[in-house]
Structures are given as C-alpha cells and as structure tokens.
Design a protein around this motif. Structure first.
Motif, short mmCIF file in Angstrom:
data_model
loop_
_atom_site.label_atom_id
_atom_site.label_comp_id
_atom_site.label_asym_id
_atom_site.label_seq_id
_atom_site.Cartn_x
_atom_site.Cartn_y
_atom_site.Cartn_z
N HIS A 92 0.84 -1.20 0.00
CA HIS A 92 0.00 0.00 0.00
C HIS A 92 0.87 1.26 0.00
CE1 HIS A 92 -2.93 2.95 1.35
NE2 HIS A 92 -2.28 3.11 2.50
N GLU A 93 1.86 1.29 0.88
CA GLU A 93 2.69 2.48 1.01
C GLU A 93 3.66 2.63 -0.16
OE1 GLU A 93 4.45 3.16 4.72
OE2 GLU A 93 2.63 2.79 5.88
N VAL A 94 4.29 1.54 -0.55
CA VAL A 94 5.30 1.62 -1.61
C VAL A 94 4.67 2.00 -2.94
CG1 VAL A 94 6.95 0.28 -2.96
CG2 VAL A 94 6.95 0.10 -0.47
N THR A 95 3.50 1.43 -3.26
CA THR A 95 2.87 1.79 -4.54
C THR A 95 2.50 3.27 -4.56
OG1 THR A 95 0.72 0.99 -3.70
CG2 THR A 95 2.01 -0.52 -5.07
N PHE A 96 2.01 3.78 -3.43
CA PHE A 96 1.73 5.22 -3.39
C PHE A 96 3.01 6.03 -3.48
CE2 PHE A 96 1.55 9.14 -0.88
CZ PHE A 96 0.70 9.87 -1.70
N GLY A 97 4.03 5.62 -2.73
CA GLY A 97 5.28 6.38 -2.73
C GLY A 97 5.92 6.46 -4.09
N LEU A 98 5.96 5.35 -4.82
CA LEU A 98 6.56 5.36 -6.15
C LEU A 98 5.76 6.23 -7.10
CD1 LEU A 98 7.59 1.60 -6.46
CD2 LEU A 98 9.11 3.57 -6.19
N ARG A 99 4.45 6.09 -7.07
CA ARG A 99 3.62 6.94 -7.94
C ARG A 99 3.81 8.41 -7.62
NH1 ARG A 99 -0.43 4.77 -11.72
NH2 ARG A 99 -0.23 2.50 -11.54
N ALA A 100 3.85 8.72 -6.30
CA ALA A 100 4.00 10.12 -5.91
C ALA A 100 5.37 10.67 -6.29
CB ALA A 100 3.78 10.25 -4.40
N ALA A 101 6.40 9.83 -6.18
CA ALA A 101 7.75 10.28 -6.49
C ALA A 101 7.96 10.53 -7.97
CB ALA A 101 8.77 9.24 -6.00
N PHE A 102 7.22 9.81 -8.81
CA PHE A 102 7.43 9.93 -10.26
C PHE A 102 6.37 10.76 -10.95
CE2 PHE A 102 10.15 6.30 -9.30
CZ PHE A 102 11.28 6.62 -10.03
N THR A 103 5.52 11.44 -10.18
CA THR A 103 4.60 12.39 -10.80
C THR A 103 5.28 13.75 -10.86
OG1 THR A 103 2.30 13.15 -10.79
CG2 THR A 103 3.47 13.19 -8.69
N ARG A 104 4.69 14.68 -11.58
CA ARG A 104 5.27 16.02 -11.69
C ARG A 104 4.97 16.83 -10.44
NH1 ARG A 104 3.95 17.89 -17.95
NH2 ARG A 104 5.20 16.26 -18.99
N TRP A 105 6.01 17.46 -9.92
CA TRP A 105 5.87 18.26 -8.71
C TRP A 105 5.86 19.76 -8.96
CZ3 TRP A 105 9.83 16.01 -4.64
CH2 TRP A 105 9.42 14.72 -4.27
N GLY A 106 6.30 20.20 -10.11
CA GLY A 106 6.58 21.61 -10.26
C GLY A 106 7.90 21.93 -9.59
N ASP A 107 8.01 23.12 -9.00
CA ASP A 107 9.27 23.55 -8.39
C ASP A 107 9.01 24.11 -6.99
OD1 ASP A 107 11.98 24.06 -8.22
OD2 ASP A 107 11.77 26.08 -9.04
N PRO A 108 8.63 23.25 -6.04
CA PRO A 108 8.30 23.75 -4.70
C PRO A 108 9.52 24.22 -3.93
CG PRO A 108 8.34 21.36 -4.69
CD PRO A 108 8.53 21.79 -6.13
N ASP A 109 9.28 25.13 -2.99
CA ASP A 109 10.34 25.58 -2.09
C ASP A 109 10.54 24.59 -0.95
OD1 ASP A 109 10.95 28.06 -3.37
OD2 ASP A 109 9.03 28.81 -2.64
N ALA A 110 9.55 23.78 -0.66
CA ALA A 110 9.66 22.78 0.40
C ALA A 110 8.67 21.67 0.12
CB ALA A 110 9.40 23.38 1.77
N VAL A 111 9.01 20.46 0.55
CA VAL A 111 8.13 19.30 0.44
C VAL A 111 7.81 18.81 1.85
CG1 VAL A 111 7.91 16.90 -0.33
CG2 VAL A 111 8.98 18.59 -1.83
#
Length: 407
Positions: A92-111
């Motif tokens: 559950h966690e890893v599938t979400f983490g991988l999807r979240a890591a490889f989606t577009r984030w833009g250019d945030p100042d902090a995560v």
C-alpha cells in the motif's frame, strides 16, 4: 502577497479529503489553511480509502487533477489492501510512494511528507533530497511504537531504522505532541530539529446539539445512556472490549447503549461476536448527519487496546472536545491519550479491555448530569485554549518559512 513572490509548498500524503476521519482532515486543513494565508500550495495524494479500506463508489469518479480550496491536487492510484498484514501494508505504502515520487511536482520551495505512510514518505524524501528541495516530515503516528504495541516486535528494529533515517534525512520534523518529540529525540536518536504542532478540532462547535428526532430515528430512548465511539474500527482501537461491555450491560439490564459509528477492517469481526440489545453499529455518515448523531449521544468513547502507550493521539479526541459532551477513555495510564484526557479534564479514564469498568463509568455519568456537564465544558475549554486551527497553521507556517529558501 504578489503571486511571483509567494512561497510554495508541496504536501505528499496518501490521505486527504473527502476522507472523513484520521489523518486526511489534518493534511487537508493545513494545505487549505496555508493557501488561504498566501502560500502557493499543491498536494499529491491517493484516492479516498480510509477508514473503509476500499474506494467507495461515490468517490471513484474524482478527477486525477483538480484545484480545490486553493490547493492544486494530484491523485495517484495505489494498492488498497482488504486484508491487513505487514506485506499488504508495505505494498500500500510503496505503490503510493513510487507513484508520488514519479509524478510532476513543479518547483516547490519545500516538500512536506506525511507519516504515515512511512515507506512512501522515505521514497518521496529521497527524490526531494536529490532535487535539493528541503523536506519536512510531519509525523501523525510513530511507526516504531505501533509495531511494538500491536505485537509486531520482529520488525520493530527495521522500522526504527527507517523512521530514524527519515527523520535525519529531513530538514525539520514536525510532531503532534511533546511526548512524540521526546520519543524521536531520545529513543530514535533523530538529530534534525523537531517542532511540535498540535492537531486541532476541525469541526464546528457542537454544544447543545442533542436532537430528540435523531435519537428516535436510531432507536435511542430518553432513558438510554448512549456511549458512542466514532471513527475507524481497526486493530489498535481494540473494540472487542466494547462489544463485551455491551454484553455486560445487557446482562445487567443497564440503560447503557454502546454505539459504534464508522467502518474499518475489524468491523465484520466485531459484528460476528454477536448482536445484543445494548450494541448498535452505524455506517459512516456525511458531515451534517455525523454531527447530529455525535451531538445527540450522552457520552463519547475513545478505546485503545492494552499496551498502546505512545503510538498516537487519536484524532477523534479533537472532534469529541467540540461537542460539550463527556468523554470516556478506556486506555493505559501510561498512554499519550491518558495524558491528554488528564490535561483536558474531559471525563473518566478506565483500564483498557475492562468491560465491567467501562459499563460502571458510563452508568455513573448517566446518573450524574452535573458531573457530565462539567466534563463537557472542560473539553470545550481545552479545545479553545490548545487545539485551534489558526494556531496550528501559524506555527506550521513558521516552520516552513525556516526552510523554504527560494532557489
């Protein structure tokens, strides 16, 4: 604040609105609150699945991208387990983490990564560090204690290393209670700066919401002493003891009625323990109906399985304190929840997994309206002094300002 000078922050957490309980309301409230205060806020999250541990039909059509209350949302698909063990939770966690890591984030100042989910947060923090984006880990539950206290001791060493590693890989760690800060600093040896930002009551004032029509709709008589538990029905809640308390109430011919409102992976097992006239299950409700039912009870219940001492501060308590009703806590005296109840003076505490003591406490509250009202006022006062959304958002913004350096 001019648009081109706004600080930007990305929240990454598997739980978000419209999930009605748990972590989701806090991530949502913080993201929308910061947006209202001039921050440029985006969020990567999952599809609504908690506390049901499935995606309800009414939420399956949510768009993958949307702007809601000033927050740019991206929802990613991930595995949602129906059966819960270490492997399915990790998937559950890893599938979400991988999807979240490889989606577009833009250019945030902090995560800001929200833990739970620990494994997903570690994956996302790795990407943020590679991009040289400051990481704040926002800890709602402590995994290490959760594994120990729910009987998973064999994996506690690995989980502790992961949790310590995530904390030390973060520019700052935000926790929801002083006891969490001590745990991270002293037991996990996290050396990153640790800040405390309390969760808040995200519901309106529910004082004097008792509704006779609501009580009649659910079969509650004027003489019933309705003790209501709202929220998830999972392993750490230990609600088997509440079912046993209802059986004790039925045996006595007591006026106490126990109501379990919500859903979770243990609900079917609880129902299988057998029906009796002093026990009632209610499916999850929309906000208006939820508030009406909550406010029409006589007392509210927080219940934990024995041995849970530091794992979490139940999110339901911030909601309970909004009602003006007394709270009964069936928890260990060494638990964070016990400390919170003592600080608030919101009601009696009884030992966990002690059905007789639970029924006794409920009967005593039902027989002493003056004391019950005093407990309710105390809870509301504590909420107003300590658990306000404005204070939490202001404090979190200070933490963000300390790390969100324009790049």
């Amino acid at each position: 604040m001019p648009a081109d000078s706004r600080r930007s922050v990305l929240f990454v957490g598997v739980n978000y609105s419209p999930e009605p309980t748990g972590i989701g309301p806090y991530t949502t409230g913080m993201a929308t609150g910061l947006a209202a205060h001039g921050w440029d806020v985006s969020a990567v999250t999952g599809h609504p699945h908690y506390p049901w541990w499935r995606i309800p039909t009414e939420h399956r059509g949510l768009p993958r991208r949307a702007t809601v209350d000033g927050v740019r949302l991206r929802r990613v698909h991930h595995f949602v387990p129906r059966k819960h063990n270490a492997i399915t939770r990790a998937l559950h966690e890893v599938t979400f983490g991988l999807r979240a890591a490889f989606t577009r984030w833009g250019d945030p100042d902090a995560v800001v990564v929200v833990s739970p989910a620990l494994l997903a947060s570690r994956i996302v923090a790795t990407r943020a560090r590679l991009r040289r984006v400051p990481v704040i880990t926002w800890v709602q539950d402590i995994y290490t204690l959760g594994v120990k206290e729910t009987g998973g001791g064999l994996g506690s060493g690995l989980i502790a290393r992961l949790e310590r590693d995530l904390g030390n890989a973060s520019h700052r760690v935000v926790v929801i209670h002083d006891r969490f800060r001590r745990m991270f600093a002293d037991d996990l040896a996290v050396t990153s700066p640790i800040d405390v930002v309390r969760n808040w009551s995200h519901v309106p004032d529910l004082h004097d919401r008792r509704d006779g029509d609501v009580r009649r709709r659910y079969g509650w008589s004027d003489d019933d002493v309705v003790v209501l538990h709202a929220g998830a029905m999972g392993a750490k809640q230990g609600l088997e003891s509440v079912v046993h308390a209802s059986q004790e109430a039925a045996r006595r011919g007591s006026a106490v009625r126990f109501v379990l409102l919500g859903d979770g992976n243990q609900r079917s097992a609880l129902e299988a323990l057998g029906p009796n006239p002093r026990l009632q299950f209610i499916d999850p409700l929309g906000d208006d109906d939820f508030y009406a039912v909550l406010g029409s009870a006589d007392a509210l219940l927080v219940n934990e399985r024995p041995g849970l001492t530091e794992m979490s501060v139940p999110s339901k308590m911030t909601t309970y304190f909004a009602t003006g009703l007394p709270v009964i806590a069936a928890v260990d005296v060494s638990s964070t929840t016990f400390d919170e109840m003592q600080a608030a003076g919101a009601g009696p505490c009884v030992p966990p997994a002690d059905p007789v003591a639970l029924v006794d406490a409920a009967e005593q509250l039902g027989a002493d309206a003056t004391k019950a009202a005093e407990y309710g006022r105390n809870g509301q006062s504590y909420r107003q002094r300590v658990l306000t959304e404005a204070a939490a958002i202001s404090r979190f913004a200070e933490v963000l300002d300390g790390v969100a350096v324009r790049r």
